[in-house]
Design an enzyme around this catalytic site. Structure first.
Site, PDB file in Angstrom:
ATOM      1  N   LYS A   1       9.961  14.412   9.415  1.00  0.00           N
ATOM      2  CA  LYS A   1       9.953  14.609  10.735  1.00  0.00           C
ATOM      3  C   LYS A   1       8.735  15.347  11.308  1.00  0.00           C
ATOM      4  O   LYS A   1       7.949  14.910  12.029  1.00  0.00           O
ATOM      5  CB  LYS A   1      11.243  14.927  11.347  1.00  0.00           C
ATOM      6  CG  LYS A   1      12.138  13.712  11.329  1.00  0.00           C
ATOM      7  CD  LYS A   1      13.355  13.715  12.388  1.00  0.00           C
ATOM      8  CE  LYS A   1      14.241  12.290  12.090  1.00  0.00           C
ATOM      9  NZ  LYS A   1      15.237  12.229  13.148  1.00  0.00           N
TER      10      LYS A   1
ATOM     11  N   LYS B   1      13.556   3.729   5.237  1.00  0.00           N
ATOM     12  CA  LYS B   1      14.792   3.342   5.774  1.00  0.00           C
ATOM     13  C   LYS B   1      14.688   2.803   7.133  1.00  0.00           C
ATOM     14  O   LYS B   1      13.624   3.074   7.680  1.00  0.00           O
ATOM     15  CB  LYS B   1      15.819   4.507   5.925  1.00  0.00           C
ATOM     16  CG  LYS B   1      15.600   5.633   6.880  1.00  0.00           C
ATOM     17  CD  LYS B   1      16.674   6.563   7.092  1.00  0.00           C
ATOM     18  CE  LYS B   1      16.319   7.448   8.264  1.00  0.00           C
ATOM     19  NZ  LYS B   1      17.618   7.927   8.919  1.00  0.00           N
TER      20      LYS B   1
ATOM     21  N   LYS C   1      15.010   4.596  13.930  1.00  0.00           N
ATOM     22  CA  LYS C   1      14.609   4.322  15.435  1.00  0.00           C
ATOM     23  C   LYS C   1      13.129   4.568  15.822  1.00  0.00           C
ATOM     24  O   LYS C   1      12.734   4.108  16.740  1.00  0.00           O
ATOM     25  CB  LYS C   1      15.524   5.394  16.346  1.00  0.00           C
ATOM     26  CG  LYS C   1      16.943   5.124  16.274  1.00  0.00           C
ATOM     27  CD  LYS C   1      17.837   6.414  16.930  1.00  0.00           C
ATOM     28  CE  LYS C   1      19.151   6.212  16.874  1.00  0.00           C
ATOM     29  NZ  LYS C   1      19.554   7.782  16.699  1.00  0.00           N
TER      30      LYS C   1
HETATM   31  N1  AQP Z   1      18.760   3.008   7.892  1.00  0.00           N
HETATM   32  C1  AQP Z   1      20.152   3.686   8.012  1.00  0.00           C
HETATM   33  N2  AQP Z   1      21.102   3.276   7.238  1.00  0.00           N
HETATM   34  C2  AQP Z   1      22.369   3.538   7.107  1.00  0.00           C
HETATM   35  N3  AQP Z   1      22.944   4.707   7.831  1.00  0.00           N
HETATM   36  C3  AQP Z   1      21.754   5.145   8.975  1.00  0.00           C
HETATM   37  N4  AQP Z   1      21.743   6.023   9.845  1.00  0.00           N
HETATM   38  C4  AQP Z   1      20.528   6.218  10.452  1.00  0.00           C
HETATM   39  N5  AQP Z   1      19.796   5.320   9.845  1.00  0.00           N
HETATM   40  C5  AQP Z   1      20.359   4.734   8.733  1.00  0.00           C
HETATM   41  C6  AQP Z   1      22.892   6.931  10.198  1.00  0.00           C
HETATM   42  O1  AQP Z   1      23.358   6.584  11.571  1.00  0.00           O
HETATM   43  C7  AQP Z   1      23.947   7.741  12.159  1.00  0.00           C
HETATM   44  C8  AQP Z   1      23.236   8.450  13.301  1.00  0.00           C
HETATM   45  O2  AQP Z   1      21.826   8.658  13.123  1.00  0.00           O
HETATM   46  P1  AQP Z   1      21.101   9.591  14.137  1.00  0.00           P
HETATM   47  O3  AQP Z   1      20.681   8.646  15.070  1.00  0.00           O
HETATM   48  O4  AQP Z   1      21.922  10.683  14.549  1.00  0.00           O
HETATM   49  O5  AQP Z   1      19.889   9.937  13.054  1.00  0.00           O
HETATM   50  P2  AQP Z   1      19.019   9.527  12.281  1.00  0.00           P
HETATM   51  O6  AQP Z   1      19.548   9.335  10.976  1.00  0.00           O
HETATM   52  O7  AQP Z   1      17.690  10.370  12.416  1.00  0.00           O
HETATM   53  O8  AQP Z   1      18.498   8.006  12.810  1.00  0.00           O
HETATM   54  P3  AQP Z   1      17.083   7.336  12.737  1.00  0.00           P
HETATM   55  O9  AQP Z   1      17.307   6.003  13.014  1.00  0.00           O
HETATM   56  O10 AQP Z   1      16.711   7.512  11.367  1.00  0.00           O
HETATM   57  O11 AQP Z   1      16.419   8.072  13.726  1.00  0.00           O
HETATM   58  P4  AQP Z   1      15.017   8.628  13.547  1.00  0.00           P
HETATM   59  O12 AQP Z   1      13.881   7.659  13.412  1.00  0.00           O
HETATM   60  O13 AQP Z   1      14.807   9.480  14.816  1.00  0.00           O
HETATM   61  O14 AQP Z   1      14.844   9.625  12.374  1.00  0.00           O
HETATM   62  C9  AQP Z   1      23.942   8.744  10.891  1.00  0.00           C
HETATM   63  O15 AQP Z   1      25.185   8.893  10.368  1.00  0.00           O
HETATM   64  C10 AQP Z   1      22.926   8.418  10.067  1.00  0.00           C
HETATM   65  O16 AQP Z   1      23.242   8.584   8.713  1.00  0.00           O
END
Ligand code: AQP
Length: 342
Positions: A113, A205, A208
């Site tokens: 990040k 992966k 968001k």
């Molecule tokens: N691609 C994914 N596959 C399976 N599980 C996922 N999670 C996130 N992406 C995937 C799970 O969703 C939960 C909430 O995630 P979060 O919003 O707290 O944070 P994150 O993992 O940072 O989500 P993003 O979409 O990947 O955001 P960015 O782009 O900001 O990094 C968690 O249980 C996570 O494991």
């Protein structure tokens, strides 16, 4: 015997997607039958990266709406937003003093990040895993359902619990806790889709923050958007294999089959027996129909809930009050154990 306690959270950072749903939110629902569940909208995590304040407020309500629309019952489970329970931040400070710099330096999510401009990343982004450990341990939770990307942070949570238990062993025993104060929380990473990949690149992966909206299916996408994204999803030139073995080395094909399996509850072997050897376009049409059928009712329910922000806020206020009862007791114990006057 009292039921085991589950804690998990989702960041209100916009664009809730299919990965968040299959990797986390969908799995939260059945756990309500077997565990005491606490589901949090982790807004303090969201601000580790700058958020537009109006958009943040909307996103906090949207994650709550997604929880409720997916089937989380706010009477049975505790549903709340992190910033309303100050003990999360309070315990995180204690954990800032327990965790070691070397441990945080190994966190791959920070490296990803912060990217090349590490000097410019917020201190909060770096200390994020300590706050996550506090989120979990302020409820002394036994288990945390998360996607695979959170595995390393869960390991750090266990390291922090272990070090706290060791550093204050005498005080903890004097309070009558014979097995340490904090549990070594178990990650629950199983499930049919612990890592949903981007629709544009099967090695990344679904996320968001991906600049391409075509990389993900958002939980609020309408039927046309879902169908279009599935149709345009990257694939390779080969037809689908008839057996799972044939998915090896074909990340995009494997990802689409995984999504189909997670949404339908069918195993991959059966799906490949049906679609293997055929055109990708036939499979994609079936996948788009399935995704629309699975997600449209939830999107509709989210829209209905979002039309009543006061109703959502009332759920979060009630949940926060119930969460605080547990968290304040743990924080009081922590103060006694550490030697802070209260
Ligand atoms: N691609 C994914 N596959 C399976 N599980 C996922 N999670 C996130 N992406 C995937 C799970 O969703 C939960 C909430 O995630 P979060 O919003 O707290 O944070 P994150 O993992 O940072 O989500 P993003 O979409 O990947 O955001 P960015 O782009 O900001 O990094 C968690 O249980 C996570 O494991």
């Amino acid at each position: 015997m009292t039921a085991k306690r589950v804690f998990s959270g989702v960041q209100p950072t916009g664009n809730l997607h299919l990965g968040n749903y299959l990797g986390a939110i969908k799995r939260f629902v059945p756990l309500q039958d077997t565990h005491d569940c606490i589901y949090c909208v982790v807004d303090l995590h969201a601000i580790t990266v700058w958020q537009n304040p109006q958009e943040l407020l909307r996103a906090i309500r949207e994650v709550t709406a997604a929880y409720l629309a997916a089937g989380i019952d706010p009477k049975r489970s505790i549903v709340f937003n992190q910033s309303q329970v100050a003990e999360h931040a309070e315990l995180a400070w204690v954990f800032n003093c327990v965790a070691r710099l070397g441990w945080l330096n190994r966190m791959t999510q920070f490296k990803e990040k912060a990217g090349k401009d590490r000097e410019n990343a917020s201190v909060g982004l770096y200390a994020y895993p300590n706050l996550m450990a506090a989120d979990i341990l302020v409820y002394r939770a036994d288990a945390v359902p998360v996607g695979e990307d959170q595995k390393q942070h869960l390991e750090l949570t266990r390291d922090i619990a272990q070090k706290f238990n060791n550093d204050f062993a005498a005080e903890i025993a004097a309070k009558g806790y014979n097995d340490g104060y904090f549990p070594l929380t178990e990650p629950l990473i199983a499930g049919p889709a612990p890592r949903v990949m981007s629709l544009r690149d099967g090695t990344k992966k679904m996320s968001k923050s991906d600049p391409s909206d075509y990389s993900r299916i958002n939980l609020t996408d309408d039927a046309d958007a879902i169908a279009q994204k599935v149709r345009k999803a990257k694939t390779d030139p080969e037809p689908l294999p008839s057996e799972e073995e044939g998915l090896k080395g074909r990340p995009e094909a494997e990802n689409l089959v995984t999504i189909f399996s997670a949404l339908s509850g069918r195993d991959k072997a059966g799906i490949l027996a049906e679609f293997g050897g055929g055109q990708f376009s036939t499979f994609k049409t079936a996948l788009a129909d399935l995704a629309v059928e699975s997600l449209a009712p939830m999107a509709g329910e989210m829209r209905r809930l979002m039309a009543d922000p006061a109703g959502i806020d009332a759920v979060l206020r009630d949940g926060s009050n119930r969460a605080r009862v547990i968290a304040s007791k743990v924080m009081a114990d922590v103060k006694d154990i550490v030697g802070l006057l209260r």
